[in-house]
Design an enzyme around this catalytic site. Sequence first.
Site, mmCIF file in Angstrom:
data_model
loop_
_atom_site.group_PDB
_atom_site.id
_atom_site.type_symbol
_atom_site.label_atom_id
_atom_site.label_comp_id
_atom_site.label_asym_id
_atom_site.label_seq_id
_atom_site.Cartn_x
_atom_site.Cartn_y
_atom_site.Cartn_z
ATOM 1 N N ASP A 13 0.812 -1.225 0.000
ATOM 2 C CA ASP A 13 0.000 0.000 0.000
ATOM 3 C C ASP A 13 0.841 1.270 0.000
ATOM 4 O OD1 ASP A 13 -2.205 -1.659 0.098
ATOM 5 O OD2 ASP A 13 -2.385 -1.535 2.274
ATOM 6 N N LYS A 16 1.918 2.124 -5.032
ATOM 7 C CA LYS A 16 2.515 1.565 -6.253
ATOM 8 C C LYS A 16 1.613 1.799 -7.462
ATOM 9 C CE LYS A 16 2.573 -2.457 -4.328
ATOM 10 N NZ LYS A 16 2.109 -2.118 -2.969
ATOM 11 N N GLY A 40 -4.505 -4.391 -3.780
ATOM 12 C CA GLY A 40 -5.512 -3.367 -4.056
ATOM 13 C C GLY A 40 -4.772 -2.100 -4.421
ATOM 14 N N HIS A 41 -4.771 -1.751 -5.696
ATOM 15 C CA HIS A 41 -3.991 -0.601 -6.167
ATOM 16 C C HIS A 41 -4.944 0.511 -6.601
ATOM 17 C CE1 HIS A 41 -0.411 -3.492 -7.160
ATOM 18 N NE2 HIS A 41 -0.746 -3.476 -5.886
ATOM 19 N N GLN A 224 2.047 -6.058 -3.126
ATOM 20 C CA GLN A 224 2.523 -6.128 -1.736
ATOM 21 C C GLN A 224 3.818 -5.301 -1.602
ATOM 22 O OE1 GLN A 224 1.540 -9.561 -3.219
ATOM 23 N NE2 GLN A 224 -0.405 -8.603 -2.748
HETATM 24 P P1 GDP Z 1 -0.707 0.279 -3.537
HETATM 25 O O1 GDP Z 1 -1.302 -0.994 -3.073
HETATM 26 O O2 GDP Z 1 0.759 0.359 -3.266
HETATM 27 O O3 GDP Z 1 -1.029 0.586 -4.973
HETATM 28 O O4 GDP Z 1 -1.364 1.435 -2.661
HETATM 29 P P2 GDP Z 1 -2.935 1.574 -2.255
HETATM 30 O O5 GDP Z 1 -3.685 2.089 -3.410
HETATM 31 O O6 GDP Z 1 -3.423 0.362 -1.584
HETATM 32 O O7 GDP Z 1 -2.815 2.659 -1.118
HETATM 33 C C1 GDP Z 1 -2.248 3.903 -1.326
HETATM 34 C C2 GDP Z 1 -3.279 4.959 -0.914
HETATM 35 O O8 GDP Z 1 -2.646 6.211 -0.919
HETATM 36 C C3 GDP Z 1 -4.440 5.077 -1.902
HETATM 37 O O9 GDP Z 1 -5.576 5.502 -1.216
HETATM 38 C C4 GDP Z 1 -3.942 6.152 -2.869
HETATM 39 O O10 GDP Z 1 -5.010 6.837 -3.519
HETATM 40 C C5 GDP Z 1 -3.239 7.045 -1.914
HETATM 41 N N1 GDP Z 1 -2.121 7.818 -2.465
HETATM 42 C C6 GDP Z 1 -1.102 7.406 -3.246
HETATM 43 N N2 GDP Z 1 -0.186 8.390 -3.388
HETATM 44 C C7 GDP Z 1 -0.670 9.432 -2.667
HETATM 45 C C8 GDP Z 1 -0.155 10.733 -2.360
HETATM 46 O O11 GDP Z 1 0.930 11.112 -2.797
HETATM 47 N N3 GDP Z 1 -0.942 11.514 -1.562
HETATM 48 C C9 GDP Z 1 -2.151 11.117 -1.071
HETATM 49 N N4 GDP Z 1 -2.841 11.957 -0.319
HETATM 50 N N5 GDP Z 1 -2.626 9.897 -1.318
HETATM 51 C C10 GDP Z 1 -1.888 9.073 -2.088
HETATM 52 P P1 IMO Z 2 -0.855 -4.220 -2.243
HETATM 53 O O1 IMO Z 2 -0.410 -4.803 -3.557
HETATM 54 C C1 IMO Z 2 -0.956 -4.501 2.085
HETATM 55 C C2 IMO Z 2 -0.953 -8.518 3.816
HETATM 56 C C3 IMO Z 2 -2.195 -8.968 4.575
HETATM 57 C C4 IMO Z 2 -1.540 -9.871 5.606
HETATM 58 C C5 IMO Z 2 -0.424 -10.553 4.813
HETATM 59 C C6 IMO Z 2 -0.793 -11.910 4.242
HETATM 60 O O2 IMO Z 2 -2.154 -3.514 -2.308
HETATM 61 O O3 IMO Z 2 0.239 -3.435 -1.606
HETATM 62 P P2 IMO Z 2 -2.341 -12.683 2.212
HETATM 63 O O4 IMO Z 2 -3.802 -12.439 1.946
HETATM 64 O O5 IMO Z 2 -1.440 -12.160 1.152
HETATM 65 O O6 IMO Z 2 -2.027 -14.100 2.567
HETATM 66 O O7 IMO Z 2 -2.026 -11.832 3.553
HETATM 67 O O8 IMO Z 2 -0.126 -9.667 3.729
HETATM 68 N N1 IMO Z 2 -1.189 -8.057 2.424
HETATM 69 C C7 IMO Z 2 -1.145 -6.772 2.055
HETATM 70 N N2 IMO Z 2 -0.973 -5.647 2.787
HETATM 71 N N3 IMO Z 2 -1.047 -4.430 0.742
HETATM 72 C C8 IMO Z 2 -1.194 -5.539 -0.001
HETATM 73 O O9 IMO Z 2 -1.150 -5.523 -1.346
HETATM 74 C C9 IMO Z 2 -1.286 -6.789 0.659
HETATM 75 N N4 IMO Z 2 -1.444 -8.064 0.238
HETATM 76 C C10 IMO Z 2 -1.363 -8.817 1.323
HETATM 77 O O10 IMO Z 2 -2.857 -7.878 5.171
HETATM 78 O O11 IMO Z 2 -0.932 -9.110 6.598
HETATM 79 MG MG MG Z 3 -2.845 -1.632 -1.818
#
Ligand code: GDP
Ligand code: IMO
Ligand code: MG
Length: 425
Positions: A13, A16, A40-41, A224
Amino acid sequence: MANTIIVGAQWGDEGKGKIVDFLTEKTDIVVRAQGGNNAGHTVIHDGKKYVLHLIPSGILWPEKNCVIGNGVVIDPVSLLEEFDKLDGQGILISPDNLVISNRAHLTLPYHRILDSFRESGLGGKKIGTTGRGIGPTYVDKSERSGLRMSDLFNQKKLVEKIESKVQKANSLLEGSDVEPLVTNQIIEELNSAASRLKPFICETTTYLHERIAEGKSLLFEGAQGTYLDIDHGTYPFVTSSNTTAGGACTGSGVSPRNIDNVTCVAKAYTTRVGSGPFITENQEFSDRMHGMGREFGATTGRKRRCGWFDAVLVRHACRLNGADQLAVTNVDGLDGIESIKICTSYELRGETITTPPADSEDWEDCTPNYEELPGWGDEITAGAESIDSLPKNANNYLDRLSELCETPVKIIGVGPDRKETLFRD
Ligand code: GDP
Ligand code: IMO
Ligand code: MG
């Protein structure tokens, strides 16, 4: 653009998806190579929010191509739900812009059930998985008993394997309150998914090598993060794939020789969802983030645990991934904080350490050593349109992160929108 691997430097999270989306403009093909729909991106542009789980974020760019590689584990039903959701948002998905590896392993209903069942048996020691069946799918893959995308088209093999898997799962579930699985139901669901997915499935390694030969550029979208890696993460509180840079090669069949750049993505602070060690976790900081409506999981909606930037983790992540540069997102999340802490080393039973320990008991005994930098007061970074317009202390903070992580911070995020991304010299 050079062939680039995007990899999370923390516990996932990191943003990416947003960085991949931003860099897609200058690339040809976006590739997912590991993980599954535990990812979840989030990508936001033109006021619309898209959350990608299995499909590479590049799909949002109509003229780009996307690949789901052999290292990804695919829940076919969930993948089709994602197709439909994106279709409803006006994103066209066809075999012209998405191909899926015939070697990718299938996540099936029994994997999901076994994931939850295993977690419930772990009590206080549960991993806090996403419940998507990821661990059990990779278990079958390693145990050499899994089903792959190509098996969807071999009815005899499919029925035989699923029957035996269902039998095993049901005997494990006996005596529990979980409904037994029914083979025919699973087969029916799979057959209907298979007919929709068939045109997308191909030998993606050859597809990628042919595109490389044509001079096309690749962007690997890591899922991840480094500390969820099965080898390098905070084991056992990890996911079940290699989330680090090498996973992009094994999970796609593209050789390390074809990689030109590795970009590690980190948040300007740290978050983690699920259980496991988190040295810089801070309740006050978490409450602040949640109070602002930030840091809720994109896949499960769970509150993310939050804390200060941990340079011990990110420096090591940059080393082991071979990062050329860092992208630091969510810099705006630190707006308004008076004094910002950065963890520079850990104290472990009287010894100062500067690399992450291997053992989960050592993790529990680590405490953070911090240095403190002044925040940027009433000035804000949110929505900044250039590096020059950033508050001086924000630039100082980013310079310090570059130093401590021994890797230049070259991209930053100052808001969730695609355009709220800046390049730094
Ligand atoms: P990922 O799994 O690495 O793609 O990241 P996620 O989407 O799960 O979580 C990142 C969160 O931060 C999401 O809600 C994005 O919309 C948000 N986000 C990403 N970059 C920025 C930033 O520079 N500023 C803010 N405020 N939100 C951001
Ligand atoms: P993105 O790509 C954050 C975490 C779960 C748990 C551990 C194992 O959005 O960054 P799993 O279901 O993979 O067996 O869970 O890994 N986890 C993540 N945490 N971002 C993710 O993906 C994750 N995918 C798995 O919360 O701690
Ligand atoms: Mg994510």
